[in-house]
Design a protein around this motif. Structure first.
Motif, PDB file in Angstrom:
ATOM      1  N   LEU A   1      32.305  39.318  40.099  1.00  0.00           N
ATOM      2  CA  LEU A   1      33.742  39.163  39.882  1.00  0.00           C
ATOM      3  C   LEU A   1      34.229  37.778  40.319  1.00  0.00           C
ATOM      4  O   LEU A   1      35.167  37.225  39.745  1.00  0.00           O
TER       5      LEU A   1
ATOM      6  N   PRO B   1      45.465  44.423  38.833  1.00  0.00           N
ATOM      7  CA  PRO B   1      44.186  44.597  39.536  1.00  0.00           C
ATOM      8  C   PRO B   1      44.315  45.294  40.889  1.00  0.00           C
ATOM      9  O   PRO B   1      43.331  45.790  41.421  1.00  0.00           O
TER      10      PRO B   1
ATOM     11  N   SER C   1      37.390  31.989  27.789  1.00  0.00           N
ATOM     12  CA  SER C   1      37.366  33.402  28.152  1.00  0.00           C
ATOM     13  C   SER C   1      35.942  33.815  28.522  1.00  0.00           C
ATOM     14  O   SER C   1      34.984  33.072  28.296  1.00  0.00           O
TER      15      SER C   1
ATOM     16  N   ILE D   1      32.297  39.894  31.038  1.00  0.00           N
ATOM     17  CA  ILE D   1      33.007  41.029  31.618  1.00  0.00           C
ATOM     18  C   ILE D   1      32.513  42.337  31.008  1.00  0.00           C
ATOM     19  O   ILE D   1      32.351  43.341  31.704  1.00  0.00           O
TER      20      ILE D   1
ATOM     21  N   ALA E   1      34.011  35.559  37.512  1.00  0.00           N
ATOM     22  CA  ALA E   1      35.008  35.855  36.480  1.00  0.00           C
ATOM     23  C   ALA E   1      36.336  35.148  36.750  1.00  0.00           C
ATOM     24  O   ALA E   1      37.131  34.957  35.827  1.00  0.00           O
TER      25      ALA E   1
ATOM     26  N   ARG F   1      39.900  33.655  34.844  1.00  0.00           N
ATOM     27  CA  ARG F   1      40.909  34.671  35.130  1.00  0.00           C
ATOM     28  C   ARG F   1      41.485  34.436  36.530  1.00  0.00           C
ATOM     29  O   ARG F   1      41.197  35.196  37.480  1.00  0.00           O
TER      30      ARG F   1
ATOM     31  N   ASP G   1      34.723  37.240  27.771  1.00  0.00           N
ATOM     32  CA  ASP G   1      34.712  38.606  27.240  1.00  0.00           C
ATOM     33  C   ASP G   1      33.326  39.244  27.353  1.00  0.00           C
ATOM     34  O   ASP G   1      33.194  40.376  27.821  1.00  0.00           O
TER      35      ASP G   1
ATOM     36  N   LEU H   1      40.374  44.360  34.065  1.00  0.00           N
ATOM     37  CA  LEU H   1      39.679  43.452  33.156  1.00  0.00           C
ATOM     38  C   LEU H   1      39.364  44.131  31.831  1.00  0.00           C
ATOM     39  O   LEU H   1      39.407  43.493  30.781  1.00  0.00           O
TER      40      LEU H   1
END
Length: 336
Positions: A106, A79, A56, A61, A109, A113, A58, A145
């Motif tokens: 992004l 999204p 992840s 983000i 990310a 994701r 976290d 997100l």
């Protein structure tokens, strides 16, 4: 003065063998063993009680939300709005540098994701001249997100029911871009139960038919599958014949049919490339119903219900499900 700095991740089921490898490396290089892996290049790593891994971002983000002062924003479930399309028309965004910075962040990310790959791909197409409408979509992605901050990519061990088999889902959205009528190609490739490769890209040429768009996406997926196949062979990993699944009947027929029709002769190179692999039994191309096409989430903006269903198929899950830290992952770093 020469200084070499690098990070090495060692992972395996035997801590004894891992330690022996670290000792051999340390005999030749100056190493600092940082112990169990929990954070690497912005990616948080948790080991599950079943022997799997949960990745992840976290903190990454959260920092991104703080950068645009959206840390207290309200989360949403998707999204992009279902069926939404972005055009070049509208009011210019007053801070294009901020737009490029956030969209670039992004893109990183999407490592954990994959479900936002399509939406990030769409907003990335307006880096040169972003509009207010494009920035609204970027903020919607950030709100999504925020609402799914604990989500990440889950990897589980292969089992007798989910062995190490390569399976690729490939899809295309024909003439989906209202600005230039180009199609969007997408694919997601699984090694056993785990998602290992995915993409959402706009095709370089305008496709004359949905079959052509689908076949170009198929050829791209076949190329990736063949590379993964050669890598697994080099690693001496046993697996069955890879499967490539497509929801377009005409595309599947073209990959098996030896006759080159006049309506498809402009796709000749892709056709012969895929067909050669099918005839040599290097891979299998099969049809799959559209409702079971996992790559659909990477080609268009979907309704919340459809999006959430396909998100789970990409192995994106919530960290709030019983994850336990174990000591199998190892990290060694060369110091300055």
């Amino acid at each position: 003065m020469l200084v070499y700095v690098d990070d090495i991740i060692l992972i395996g089921t035997s801590s004894v063998l891992l330690q022996k490898l670290v000792d051999k490396l340390h005999a030749n290089f100056s190493l600092k063993d940082l112990g169990s892996l929990d954070y690497f290049m912005g990616i948080e790593v948790k080991a599950t009680s079943q022997g799997g891994l949960f990745l992840s971002q976290d903190k990454y983000i959260t920092d991104l939300l703080t950068q645009v002062k959206m840390e207290d924003c309200k989360g949403i479930s998707t999204p992009m709005i279902g069926g939404q399309q972005l055009t070049k028309d509208g009011t210019l965004f007053d801070d294009p540098t901020l737009y490029r910075s956030i969209v670039g962040a992004l893109q990183y990310a999407t490592i954990t994701r994959p479900e936002i790959a399509f939406s990030v791909n769409k907003v990335s197409q307006f880096m040169c001249l972003p509009m207010e409408e494009h920035w609204k979509v970027v903020k919607r992605i950030l709100r999504y997100l925020k609402g799914t901050l604990g989500h990440g990519l889950l990897f589980t061990p292969a089992t007798s029911t989910n062995p190490f088999n390569l399976t690729a889902f490939t899809d295309a959205d024909w003439a989906a871009d209202p600005n230039d009528n180009r199609s969007t190609s997408a694919a997601c490739i699984y090694l056993g139960p785990n998602l290992v490769s995915w993409w959402s890209k706009k095709q370089l040429l305008v496709a004359r038919s949905s079959t052509e768009a689908e076949y170009r996406a198929l050829a791209q997926a076949v190329t990736e599958v063949l590379w993964l196949q050669s890598l697994l062979k080099e690693l001496q990993v046993k697996f069955n014949t890879p499967k490539v699944l497509c929801d377009n009947q005409s595309t599947v027929s073209l990959s098996h049919n030896l006759v080159l029709h006049s309506r498809s002769k402009h796709m000749e190179l892709d056709i012969f490339f895929v067909r050669e692999k099918v005839l040599s039994k290097a891979l299998i191309v099969s049809h799959i119903p559209a409702q079971h096409q996992y790559a659909d989430v990477l080609t268009k903006a979907l309704s919340p219900r459809r999006f959430l269903f396909l998100r789970s198929k990409l192995n994106v899950t919530d960290s709030n499900t019983s994850f336990l830290q174990v000591t199998n992952p190892r990290l060694a770093r060369l110091p300055l």
